[in-house]
Design an enzyme around this catalytic site. Structure first.
Site, PDB file in Angstrom:
ATOM      1  N   ASP A  98       0.853  -1.188   0.000  1.00 29.29           N
ATOM      2  CA  ASP A  98       0.000   0.000   0.000  1.00 29.29           C
ATOM      3  C   ASP A  98       0.891   1.240   0.000  1.00 29.29           C
ATOM      4  O   ASP A  98       1.680   1.437   0.930  1.00 29.29           O
ATOM      5  CB  ASP A  98      -0.909  -0.024   1.233  1.00 29.29           C
ATOM      6  CG  ASP A  98      -2.025   0.999   1.164  1.00 29.29           C
ATOM      7  OD1 ASP A  98      -2.192   1.632   0.106  1.00 29.29           O
ATOM      8  OD2 ASP A  98      -2.727   1.176   2.175  1.00 29.29           O
ATOM      9  N   ASP A 133      -2.860   2.540  -6.117  1.00 30.90           N
ATOM     10  CA  ASP A 133      -1.788   2.604  -5.114  1.00 30.90           C
ATOM     11  C   ASP A 133      -1.710   1.401  -4.177  1.00 30.90           C
ATOM     12  O   ASP A 133      -0.983   1.454  -3.179  1.00 30.90           O
ATOM     13  CB  ASP A 133      -1.934   3.872  -4.280  1.00 30.90           C
ATOM     14  CG  ASP A 133      -3.227   3.929  -3.487  1.00 30.90           C
ATOM     15  OD1 ASP A 133      -4.198   3.271  -3.899  1.00 30.90           O
ATOM     16  OD2 ASP A 133      -3.271   4.622  -2.460  1.00 30.90           O
ATOM     17  N   GLU A 134      -2.398   0.331  -4.475  1.00 33.40           N
ATOM     18  CA  GLU A 134      -2.276  -0.850  -3.613  1.00 33.40           C
ATOM     19  C   GLU A 134      -2.576  -2.115  -4.400  1.00 33.40           C
ATOM     20  O   GLU A 134      -3.316  -2.109  -5.376  1.00 33.40           O
ATOM     21  CB  GLU A 134      -3.183  -0.752  -2.390  1.00 33.40           C
ATOM     22  CG  GLU A 134      -4.659  -0.697  -2.703  1.00 33.40           C
ATOM     23  CD  GLU A 134      -5.521  -0.732  -1.454  1.00 33.40           C
ATOM     24  OE1 GLU A 134      -5.238  -1.525  -0.530  1.00 33.40           O
ATOM     25  OE2 GLU A 134      -6.497   0.044  -1.402  1.00 33.40           O
TER      26      GLU A 134
END
EC number: 2.7.7.7
Length: 359
Positions: free
Chosen positions: A11, A106-107
């Protein structure tokens, strides 16, 4: 076997804001807000850790953010730039596993079971990935390592920012027993409130209920809560997920209640969604309307068709019916959105409409 599964959850730390600070050194160390504006319109899309110290969080109204931190710096989102950086990060992930399930820009989950024999080795790989992301991209990320997806995601949040947490199988139960119920995947504010009313405040409290009881209280999600409270989550890392929905929304500069203006805006949104369907060569059976009132209360209304739809007129027909079930036109609203889900590939030719820019 569960003991031989090694799942990572990576993350990025305050991703949008961190990209802005990386690209603009003058923003470094400052309370930075991505989205909204200092006049108090819109909502916070993301914020730096410096801004979080003032109680600012994503989805907070810009007006509230200004009150909490009057000297915060607001910047407009640069979605294409975030996508560009995300691609760099995902390319690093691909060096370590073909089994990658992005959850957003983003993860992502990574399954590295096939080339690791111990949890310690998996943790070393997670640390190596974090190092490569930092040195090759210039951003920090947090990682969680465990034997299933739920625990890996819980772990990645435990030492943010720029941290690594490992939850081996023999430590899972003690951690889950004391984990606040609001930290459980799938437990939002409404579900958390209902759980509290049942005396469920921590993971150990779920153990008092059998699966049938939890299903009666929470529907299908009850079975999932039953299992994860016991450390059981057999969901695979799904590397080939298709897009689940296509949608767009807009926030107004000033609140509106004129029904003709609302319909015009909805038609513009429907045109954009139709274009998205055309680009993906698909139709959809479910239409969802999103309305946010002037007081930030948000409602959604959905309808499902027996056959896929793919034209602006079909979308608008359903959207108008949904709009009638809301208070739009009676009270002022600040946001409208349309999304289509349950997508189906189709060879139908969709008429070409004007190419309107996406927000």
């Amino acid at each position: 076997m569960t003991e031989n599964r090694y799942i990572l959850h990576i993350d990025m730390d305050a991703f949008f804001a961190s990209v802005e600070q990386m690209d603009n050194p003058k923003y470094g160390g400052r309370p930075l807000i991505v989205g909204g504006n200092p006049e108090g319109r819109g909502v916070v899309a993301a914020c730096s850790y410096e801004a979080r110290k003032f109680g600012i969080r994503s989805a907070l109204s810009a007006a509230r953010a200004v009150k909490l931190c009057p000297h915060a710096l607001f910047v407009r989102p640069r979605k294409e730039r975030y996508k560009e950086v995300s691609i760099q990060i995902m390319e690093i992930f691909k060096r370590y596993s073909p089994f990658i399930e992005p959850l957003s820009l983003d993860e992502a989950f990574l399954d590295i079971s096939s080339n690791h024999e111990t949890m310690e080795a998996a943790a070393e790989t997670a640390e190596e990935i974090r190092s490569r992301v930092f040195h090759e991209v210039g951003l920090t990320c947090s990682a969680g390592v465990s034997y299933n997806k739920f625990l890996a995601k819980v772990a990645s949040d435990m030492k943010k920012p720029d941290g690594l947490t490992v939850i081996p199988i023999d430590e899972a139960r003690s951690l889950l027993d004391t984990l606040p119920i609001g930290k459980f995947f799938g437990v939002g504010r409404v579900t958390e409130k209902k759980m509290h009313s049942l005396g469920i405040h921590y993971g150990r409290d779920i153990l008092r209920f059998d699966k049938a009881q939890l299903i009666r209280f929470f529907g299908k999600a009850g079975a999932f809560f039953h299992d994860i409270a016991r450390g059981v989550d057999n969901r695979p890392v799904e590397s080939q997920k298709g897009r689940k929905s296509i949608g767009t929304e807009t926030t107004f500069h000033s609140d509106i209640d004129d029904i003709d203006e609302i319909e015009k805006i909805l038609r513009d949104l429907a045109l954009k969604v139709e274009q998205g369907l055309q680009n993906k060569s698909c139709g959809a059976t479910t239409v969802t309307l999103k309305v946010r009132y002037h007081n930030f209360t948000t409602v959604t209304r959905s309808c499902t068709h027996s056959i896929p739809i793919n034209s602006v007129d079909e979308i608008m027909k359903c959207t108008r019916q949904l709009l009638e079930t809301t208070d739009a036109g009676k009270v002022k609203i600040r946001l409208l959105g349309i999304s289509l889900s349950n997508l189906t590939n189709t060879s139908l030719k969709i008429p070409v409409q004007l190419d309107l820019p996406f927000f």
